[in-house]
Enzyme design. Structure first.
Site, PDB file in Angstrom:
ATOM      1  N   LYS A 138       0.821  -1.207   0.000  1.00  0.00           N
ATOM      2  CA  LYS A 138       0.000   0.000   0.000  1.00  0.00           C
ATOM      3  C   LYS A 138       0.858   1.261   0.000  1.00  0.00           C
ATOM      4  O   LYS A 138       0.512   2.256  -0.642  1.00  0.00           O
ATOM      5  CB  LYS A 138      -0.943  -0.021   1.206  1.00  0.00           C
ATOM      6  CG  LYS A 138      -2.063  -1.041   1.053  1.00  0.00           C
ATOM      7  CD  LYS A 138      -2.934  -1.137   2.287  1.00  0.00           C
ATOM      8  CE  LYS A 138      -4.033  -2.182   2.093  1.00  0.00           C
ATOM      9  NZ  LYS A 138      -4.862  -2.359   3.302  1.00  0.00           N
ATOM     10  N   LYS A 183      -4.910  -4.529 -13.480  1.00  0.00           N
ATOM     11  CA  LYS A 183      -5.907  -5.084 -12.571  1.00  0.00           C
ATOM     12  C   LYS A 183      -6.912  -4.007 -12.196  1.00  0.00           C
ATOM     13  O   LYS A 183      -6.552  -2.874 -11.873  1.00  0.00           O
ATOM     14  CB  LYS A 183      -5.224  -5.613 -11.310  1.00  0.00           C
ATOM     15  CG  LYS A 183      -6.187  -6.170 -10.268  1.00  0.00           C
ATOM     16  CD  LYS A 183      -5.434  -6.627  -9.033  1.00  0.00           C
ATOM     17  CE  LYS A 183      -6.414  -7.126  -7.967  1.00  0.00           C
ATOM     18  NZ  LYS A 183      -5.711  -7.576  -6.740  1.00  0.00           N
ATOM     19  N   LYS A 225      -9.784   0.639  -7.650  1.00  0.00           N
ATOM     20  CA  LYS A 225     -10.114   2.050  -7.445  1.00  0.00           C
ATOM     21  C   LYS A 225      -8.860   2.913  -7.431  1.00  0.00           C
ATOM     22  O   LYS A 225      -8.880   4.059  -7.865  1.00  0.00           O
ATOM     23  CB  LYS A 225     -10.890   2.215  -6.133  1.00  0.00           C
ATOM     24  CG  LYS A 225     -12.308   1.688  -6.177  1.00  0.00           C
ATOM     25  CD  LYS A 225     -13.076   1.979  -4.918  1.00  0.00           C
ATOM     26  CE  LYS A 225     -12.674   1.092  -3.765  1.00  0.00           C
ATOM     27  NZ  LYS A 225     -13.175  -0.289  -3.867  1.00  0.00           N
TER      28      LYS A 225
END
Length: 338
Positions: free
Chosen positions: A115, A195, A198
Site C-alpha cells: 500500500k 488489474k 479504485k
C-alpha cells in the site's frame, strides 16, 4: 441443541463505489457462503479510515455498500450483516491483541509495504491494520475466513495472535480460525488493462448503467488490429471481461469470431456492454427501490449490529476477565448502541 454450523467471517471496505473486480473477487463468494454456514459479513468502516479521511464520503460509501450487497442478494435473514463500527468490542480486543504483538511482526507485513508502494501515506492505523483485522476475525469465534491469496499473511497473523493470547493467559479463549483461500477467477482487467482497482481509477462499477456504462466499456484498451484481421482472444482485455459474464456457448462463439477475422473490437465491446447490462439488471432494479428507503437499510444494519454485539460480547467477556480488565458499567450499555 448447539448449532453445528461453522462460523464464516468476511468484510469489505467502504472506500468507493464497488466494481466488477470486487464482485468477482469477493462479493459473489460472500453471497454463496451465506448459504453454507453461520455467516458474519461486515462493512469495514474503521479500516477505511487508514486511507479515507472524509467523513461525508465514508458515511455515504458505507450506505452504498449496504445497498449494493442487499441488491445483489445479501439476505439478513440468512446471515449477520452489519457495520464494523456498531461493535465496539472489536476495538477492545484489538488493543489487547496489540499489547501482545511484536513490532517486528508488523514490519514484515506485505500488505502494508504494497500500500505504501501504491502511494498511500504511512500511518499507525495502516501499519497495525492486521491487528484490527485479527480482532474482527477472532471476536466472533470465526472458524472459516474466505480471503484472496493476497490476504493469507494477515490470516496467519490472526492465528498467531490467537495462539499467543491463549498461551499467555493459559486457556482456549480465542478460537484459531482456518483460512479459506478463494480461488478467484483470473484477474479482472480494468479499462486500461491493469488489474481493476479504485486506486488505478480504471474501474467499471457494478451499478454503472446507460451512457456511463457504455463510455467505460467502449474505452477498454485493445491493440490496433484492423477489423478484417484475425485476433487473439486470450490476450484481449475485452474478451477477458466477456468470459466473466457469458455462458460456454457464447464464449465459444465470440472466440471463433475473434479467430476468423472480420470481427472488430467494437463488435466485442457491444457484446460486453449487453452482457454486463443484462447480468446486473435485476440487482440494479432492486437497488433503485432500496435507495428510496435508506432508513429501512439502516435498520437492517442496526439489527445486524445488535446480533453481532451479542456474539462479540460472549467472546470478549472471558477475555476481559482473564486479562484483568474490570468494567464499571453494565454490558447492556454497549448492547443498546445503534
Amino acid at each position: 441443541m448447539k448449532s453445528t454450523k461453522k462460523t464464516i467471517l468476511s468484510g469489505i471496505q467502504p472506500s468507493g463505489r464497488l466494481h466488477l473486480g470486487n464482485y468477482f473477487g469477493a462479493i459473489r463468494q460472500h453471497l454463496e457462503f451465506q448459504e453454507k454456514g453461520d455467516a458474519f459479513y461486515f462493512i469495514a468502516n474503521y479500516h477505511s479510515l487508514t486511507s479515507l479521511q472524509d467523513g461525508k464520503k465514508l458515511h455515504d460509501y458505507t450506505l452504498d455498500v449496504a445497498l449494493d450487497y442487499l441488491a445483489l442478494g445479501m439476505d439478513p435473514e440468512k446471515c449477520t450483516f452489519f457495520a464494523q463500527s456498531d461493535v465496539p468490542q472489536v476495538l477492545e480486543l484489538s488493543w489487547i491483541l496489540g499489547t501482545l504483538t511484536p513490532v517486528s511482526l508488523m514490519e514484515k507485513g506485505v500488505s502494508y509495504k504494497d500500500k505504501i508502494a501504491q502511494g498511500l501515506q504511512p500511518n499507525i492505523g495502516l501499519f497495525t491494520y492486521p491487528v484490527l483485522q485479527a480482532a474482527d476475525i477472532l471476536i466472533y469465534g470465526s472458524d472459516i475466513v474466505p480471503v484472496g491469496a493476497d490476504q493469507k499473511q494477515n490470516i496467519e497473523i490472526s492465528r498467531d495472535l490467537a495462539a499467543r493470547f491463549n498461551h499467555v493467559y493459559g486457556g482456549e479463549y480465542l478460537r484459531i480460525p482456518e483460512p479459506y483461500i478463494v480461488e478467484s477467477v483470473a484477474t479482472v482487467p480494468g479499462v486500461d488493462g491493469r488489474k481493476m482497482s479504485k486506486s488505478y481509477d480504471n474501474t467499471i462499477e457494478i451499478f454503472d448503467s446507460g451512457k456511463a456504462l457504455k463510455k467505460k466499456v467502449m474505452s477498454v484498451v485493445t491493440d490496433s488490429k484492423a477489423l478484417e484481421e484475425p485476433k487473439d482472444p486470450d490476450s484481449c482485455n475485452v474478451f477477458a471481461l466477456i468470459k466473466l459474464f457469458a455462458d460456454e456457448q457464447k464464449i465459444r462463439e465470440v472466440r471463433e469470431n475473434y479467430l476468423s477475422g472480420g470481427y472488430g473490437y467494437g463488435h466485442a465491446k457491444k457484446e460486453l456492454l449487453a452482457l454486463v447490462s443484462d447480468y446486473f439488471k435485476e440487482a440494479r432494479d432492486a437497488r433503485h427501490e432500496l435507495a428510496k428507503d435508506p432508513d429501512t437499510v439502516r435498520d437492517m444494519l442496526r439489527e445486524g449490529g445488535r446480533k453481532a454485539r451479542v456474539r462479540a460480547e460472549s467472546v470478549m467477556e472471558p477475555v476481559r476477565e482473564v486479562a484483568g480488565i474490570v468494567r464499571h458499567v453494565s454490558t447492556s450499555t454497549t448492547h443498546n448502541l445503534v
